[in-house]
Motif scaffolding. Structure first.
Motif, PDB file in Angstrom:
ATOM      1  N   GLY A   1       0.798  -1.227   0.000  1.00 55.96           N
ATOM      2  CA  GLY A   1       0.000   0.000   0.000  1.00 55.96           C
ATOM      3  C   GLY A   1       0.827   1.271   0.000  1.00 55.96           C
ATOM      4  O   GLY A   1       0.515   2.225  -0.708  1.00 55.96           O
ATOM      5  N   SER A   2       1.902   1.290   0.780  1.00 55.81           N
ATOM      6  CA  SER A   2       2.712   2.511   0.841  1.00 55.81           C
ATOM      7  C   SER A   2       3.462   2.730  -0.476  1.00 55.81           C
ATOM      8  O   SER A   2       3.620   3.868  -0.927  1.00 55.81           O
ATOM      9  CB  SER A   2       3.685   2.474   2.024  1.00 55.81           C
ATOM     10  N   LEU A   3       3.911   1.658  -1.123  1.00 52.82           N
ATOM     11  CA  LEU A   3       4.575   1.775  -2.421  1.00 52.82           C
ATOM     12  C   LEU A   3       3.574   2.218  -3.496  1.00 52.82           C
ATOM     13  O   LEU A   3       3.900   3.039  -4.362  1.00 52.82           O
ATOM     14  CB  LEU A   3       5.220   0.446  -2.804  1.00 52.82           C
ATOM     15  N   ASN A   4       2.350   1.704  -3.415  1.00 52.47           N
ATOM     16  CA  ASN A   4       1.298   2.117  -4.344  1.00 52.47           C
ATOM     17  C   ASN A   4       1.023   3.614  -4.208  1.00 52.47           C
ATOM     18  O   ASN A   4       0.919   4.328  -5.205  1.00 52.47           O
ATOM     19  CB  ASN A   4       0.005   1.346  -4.092  1.00 52.47           C
ATOM     20  N   ARG A   5       0.900   4.091  -2.976  1.00 50.58           N
ATOM     21  CA  ARG A   5       0.653   5.519  -2.743  1.00 50.58           C
ATOM     22  C   ARG A   5       1.815   6.363  -3.246  1.00 50.58           C
ATOM     23  O   ARG A   5       1.613   7.425  -3.829  1.00 50.58           O
ATOM     24  CB  ARG A   5       0.383   5.787  -1.258  1.00 50.58           C
ATOM     25  N   ALA A   6       3.043   5.886  -3.062  1.00 51.41           N
ATOM     26  CA  ALA A   6       4.219   6.615  -3.542  1.00 51.41           C
ATOM     27  C   ALA A   6       4.218   6.693  -5.072  1.00 51.41           C
ATOM     28  O   ALA A   6       4.564   7.730  -5.645  1.00 51.41           O
ATOM     29  CB  ALA A   6       5.501   5.947  -3.051  1.00 51.41           C
ATOM     30  N   PHE A   7       3.812   5.612  -5.729  1.00 53.95           N
ATOM     31  CA  PHE A   7       3.749   5.601  -7.189  1.00 53.95           C
ATOM     32  C   PHE A   7       2.720   6.604  -7.692  1.00 53.95           C
ATOM     33  O   PHE A   7       3.010   7.424  -8.578  1.00 53.95           O
ATOM     34  CB  PHE A   7       3.415   4.192  -7.696  1.00 53.95           C
ATOM     35  N   VAL A   8       1.517   6.544  -7.133  1.00 56.00           N
ATOM     36  CA  VAL A   8       0.455   7.479  -7.541  1.00 56.00           C
ATOM     37  C   VAL A   8       0.885   8.918  -7.265  1.00 56.00           C
ATOM     38  O   VAL A   8       0.710   9.806  -8.106  1.00 56.00           O
ATOM     39  CB  VAL A   8      -0.877   7.141  -6.835  1.00 56.00           C
ATOM     40  N   ALA A   9       1.488   9.156  -6.106  1.00 54.34           N
ATOM     41  CA  ALA A   9       1.956  10.506  -5.763  1.00 54.34           C
ATOM     42  C   ALA A   9       3.013  10.986  -6.754  1.00 54.34           C
ATOM     43  O   ALA A   9       3.028  12.167  -7.125  1.00 54.34           O
ATOM     44  CB  ALA A   9       2.500  10.527  -4.337  1.00 54.34           C
ATOM     45  N   SER A  10       3.883  10.083  -7.217  1.00 58.52           N
ATOM     46  CA  SER A  10       4.930  10.483  -8.167  1.00 58.52           C
ATOM     47  C   SER A  10       4.322  10.924  -9.496  1.00 58.52           C
ATOM     48  O   SER A  10       4.805  11.872 -10.123  1.00 58.52           O
ATOM     49  CB  SER A  10       5.939   9.352  -8.377  1.00 58.52           C
ATOM     50  N   VAL A  11       3.260  10.259  -9.918  1.00 60.18           N
ATOM     51  CA  VAL A  11       2.591  10.626 -11.168  1.00 60.18           C
ATOM     52  C   VAL A  11       1.924  11.993 -11.024  1.00 60.18           C
ATOM     53  O   VAL A  11       2.075  12.868 -11.883  1.00 60.18           O
ATOM     54  CB  VAL A  11       1.556   9.548 -11.571  1.00 60.18           C
ATOM     55  N   LEU A  12       1.214  12.195  -9.918  1.00 57.93           N
ATOM     56  CA  LEU A  12       0.545  13.481  -9.698  1.00 57.93           C
ATOM     57  C   LEU A  12       1.550  14.613  -9.529  1.00 57.93           C
ATOM     58  O   LEU A  12       1.331  15.736 -10.001  1.00 57.93           O
ATOM     59  CB  LEU A  12      -0.387  13.386  -8.485  1.00 57.93           C
ATOM     60  N   GLU A  13       2.669  14.312  -8.901  1.00 52.79           N
ATOM     61  CA  GLU A  13       3.733  15.311  -8.737  1.00 52.79           C
ATOM     62  C   GLU A  13       4.334  15.695 -10.095  1.00 52.79           C
ATOM     63  O   GLU A  13       4.613  16.868 -10.352  1.00 52.79           O
ATOM     64  CB  GLU A  13       4.825  14.764  -7.817  1.00 52.79           C
ATOM     65  N   ALA A  14       4.505  14.722 -10.974  1.00 55.71           N
ATOM     66  CA  ALA A  14       5.029  15.002 -12.313  1.00 55.71           C
ATOM     67  C   ALA A  14       4.083  15.921 -13.079  1.00 55.71           C
ATOM     68  O   ALA A  14       4.516  16.879 -13.727  1.00 55.71           O
ATOM     69  CB  ALA A  14       5.237  13.707 -13.088  1.00 55.71           C
ATOM     70  N   LEU A  15       2.801  15.641 -12.981  1.00 56.46           N
ATOM     71  CA  LEU A  15       1.811  16.487 -13.651  1.00 56.46           C
ATOM     72  C   LEU A  15       1.849  17.899 -13.077  1.00 56.46           C
ATOM     73  O   LEU A  15       1.837  18.883 -13.825  1.00 56.46           O
ATOM     74  CB  LEU A  15       0.423  15.873 -13.500  1.00 56.46           C
ATOM     75  N   ASP A  16       1.945  17.992 -11.766  1.00 59.31           N
ATOM     76  CA  ASP A  16       2.002  19.294 -11.106  1.00 59.31           C
ATOM     77  C   ASP A  16       3.253  20.078 -11.520  1.00 59.31           C
ATOM     78  O   ASP A  16       3.186  21.278 -11.771  1.00 59.31           O
ATOM     79  CB  ASP A  16       1.966  19.100  -9.589  1.00 59.31           C
ATOM     80  N   LYS A  17       4.395  19.388 -11.619  1.00 67.29           N
ATOM     81  CA  LYS A  17       5.643  20.042 -12.031  1.00 67.29           C
ATOM     82  C   LYS A  17       5.577  20.511 -13.481  1.00 67.29           C
ATOM     83  O   LYS A  17       6.086  21.570 -13.824  1.00 67.29           O
ATOM     84  CB  LYS A  17       6.830  19.073 -11.912  1.00 67.29           C
ATOM     85  N   ALA A  18       4.992  19.690 -14.344  1.00 66.22           N
ATOM     86  CA  ALA A  18       4.988  19.965 -15.784  1.00 66.22           C
ATOM     87  C   ALA A  18       4.014  21.076 -16.179  1.00 66.22           C
ATOM     88  O   ALA A  18       4.239  21.772 -17.163  1.00 66.22           O
ATOM     89  CB  ALA A  18       4.647  18.695 -16.555  1.00 66.22           C
ATOM     90  N   LEU A  19       2.929  21.216 -15.434  1.00 66.95           N
ATOM     91  CA  LEU A  19       1.910  22.208 -15.782  1.00 66.95           C
ATOM     92  C   LEU A  19       2.201  23.554 -15.148  1.00 66.95           C
ATOM     93  O   LEU A  19       2.715  23.601 -14.044  1.00 66.95           O
ATOM     94  CB  LEU A  19       0.529  21.714 -15.364  1.00 66.95           C
ATOM     95  N   PRO A  20       1.883  24.658 -15.791  1.00 70.28           N
ATOM     96  CA  PRO A  20       1.258  24.731 -17.106  1.00 70.28           C
ATOM     97  C   PRO A  20       2.258  24.414 -18.215  1.00 70.28           C
ATOM     98  O   PRO A  20       3.417  24.791 -18.140  1.00 70.28           O
ATOM     99  CB  PRO A  20       0.785  26.177 -17.206  1.00 70.28           C
TER     100      PRO A  20
END
Length: 133
Positions: free
Chosen positions: A86-105
């Motif tokens: 579960g903690s690795l799953n949350r870290a993976f999802v967080a990494s994807v959302l963080e990438a989107l946040d960094k890339a936008l706009p």
């Protein structure tokens, strides 16, 4: 091309796009305008650092962006293939959302901005083995 056919073609390109994109093509937060779907996904993937131990995990997001490259609403997960930790799953999802946040706009070109503004995008993030994504 009929509008429905164009949407289907765009959706297929979007689903396939990020799997082929690599961060070597473009740096995170590069100011160069993105002019194609593949460049758009390369720009997002360039900001993504999958956590160690997440090889094979996949997450597909659904979101829309405005003509100016900013996010409309919140991204939503439409598919995931995660692990048992579960903690690795949350870290993976967080990494994807963080990438989107960094890339936008995103610095979207006028032509791409007009083509994708408000349309649903479905990028797939898959952590590959060996640190490649």
């Amino acid at each position: 091309m009929k509008p429905r056919s164009a949407i289907v073609a765009l959706t297929l390109a979007l689903v396939a796009g990020p799997n082929a994109a690599t961060s070597q093509e473009r740096g995170c937060r590069s100011p160069e305008p993105v002019d194609t779907i593949n460049e758009m996904f390369s720009a997002i993937v360039a900001c993504w650092e999958p956590p160690p131990g997440t090889a094979g995990m996949t997450l597909t997001l659904q979101f829309s962006i405005r003509r100016n490259g900013t996010l409309i609403g919140k991204p939503r997960a439409t598919y995931s293939r995660l692990g048992d930790d579960g903690s690795l799953n949350r870290a993976f999802v967080a990494s994807v959302l963080e990438a989107l946040d960094k890339a936008l706009p995103l610095p979207v070109s006028d032509s791409l901005g007009g083509a994708i503004a408000g349309r649903l995008l479905f990028p797939r993030f898959t952590a590959a083995s060996g640190g490649e994504s």
